[in-house]
Design an enzyme around this catalytic site. Structure first.
Site, short mmCIF file in Angstrom:
data_model
loop_
_atom_site.label_atom_id
_atom_site.label_comp_id
_atom_site.label_asym_id
_atom_site.label_seq_id
_atom_site.Cartn_x
_atom_site.Cartn_y
_atom_site.Cartn_z
N TYR A 3 0.82 -1.22 0.00
CA TYR A 3 0.00 0.00 0.00
C TYR A 3 0.85 1.27 0.00
O TYR A 3 0.31 2.38 -0.09
CB TYR A 3 -0.95 0.01 1.21
CG TYR A 3 -1.88 -1.17 1.25
CD1 TYR A 3 -2.33 -1.77 0.08
CD2 TYR A 3 -2.30 -1.70 2.45
CE1 TYR A 3 -3.19 -2.84 0.11
CE2 TYR A 3 -3.17 -2.79 2.49
CZ TYR A 3 -3.60 -3.36 1.31
OH TYR A 3 -4.45 -4.44 1.35
N HIS A 63 1.57 -11.63 2.62
CA HIS A 63 0.40 -10.96 2.06
C HIS A 63 -0.45 -11.91 1.21
O HIS A 63 -1.68 -11.96 1.36
CB HIS A 63 0.84 -9.77 1.21
CG HIS A 63 -0.22 -8.74 1.01
ND1 HIS A 63 0.02 -7.39 1.10
CD2 HIS A 63 -1.54 -8.85 0.73
CE1 HIS A 63 -1.11 -6.72 0.89
NE2 HIS A 63 -2.06 -7.59 0.65
#
Length: 221
Positions: A3, A63
């Site tokens: 992000y 992730h």
């Protein structure tokens, strides 16, 4: 890391610590290993720590259960092959990645490690080869995507389930897919009215009562 907000979060944390707003030990801080860094776990973790201006993480997650072509630590790329398909690195196994995650614990860089977006089969495999059991599996789960078997499997084996996207994508699903938002569902709205709550409160309570850890919806990618 994907992000690309760790540096900004690090600045905010440093200011909060410096002004005495909060102490490091009062916070539980998590970040994730991106797909392109599966073969560079220690370097990627250190890069995140540097950006976050921290000495250790409370939780570090894989992730996604896939290794892609390395694009440089901290760059979190999603390289495509000549055919336009995601360039997956088939030389790196999830077991190798997990053992590197375990090394982070012994190095004192991370207190707990976990997985994210693992299905029941990959979670089972991880339990088979793990020296340190995953503390968490962070998955998408909400009333429209309940994943009951996976949630129960994780909880049975002492893996906490963190629910991301707990409101079912809300308006994003309506915009992208034309589906009814979880918050506009007539059944959920009627129940919320019955109990004097908002639809969002009802859906979040549903997640909590399943003994899952509910976190805010993830930002758009």
């Amino acid at each position: 890391a994907d992000y690309k907000n760790e540096a900004e979060v690090g600045d905010a944390l440093a200011e909060a610590f410096q002004t005495g707003l909060v102490k490091r030990e009062d916070l539980f801080i998590t970040t994730k290993l991106w797909n392109s860094d599966h073969g560079h776990v220690v370097e990627a973790c250190k890069d995140s720590l540097k950006k976050l201006r921290l000495d250790y993480l409370d939780l570090y997650l894989i992730h996604f259960p896939v290794a892609t072509k390395h694009t440089g630590v901290g760059t979190t790329g999603s390289a495509l092959g000549d055919d336009g398909v995601l360039d997956i690195d088939t030389t790196i196994t999830l077991e190798t990645t997990w053992h590197a995650m375990e090394d982070l614990v012994s190095m004192g860089l991370v207190r707990s490690i976990g997985i994210s977006n693992y299905d029941i089969f990959l979670t089972r495999d991880c339990l088979a080869y793990a020296k340190i059991k995953p503390a968490v599996n962070q998955i998408e789960t909400h009333p429209y995507f309940q994943r009951d078997s996976l949630v129960k499997f994780c909880q049975k084996h002492g893996i906490s389930v963190t629910a991301h996207t707990p409101l079912g994508g809300s308006t994003a699903n309506t915009e992208w897919f034309g589906s009814v938002s979880c918050l506009d569902d007539p059944v959920i709205k009627s129940l919320a009215e019955k109990y004097g709550k908002t639809p969002a409160q009802l859906v979040l309570r549903w997640g909590l009562q399943r003994n899952t850890v509910v976190i805010p919806p993830r930002p758009p990618r």
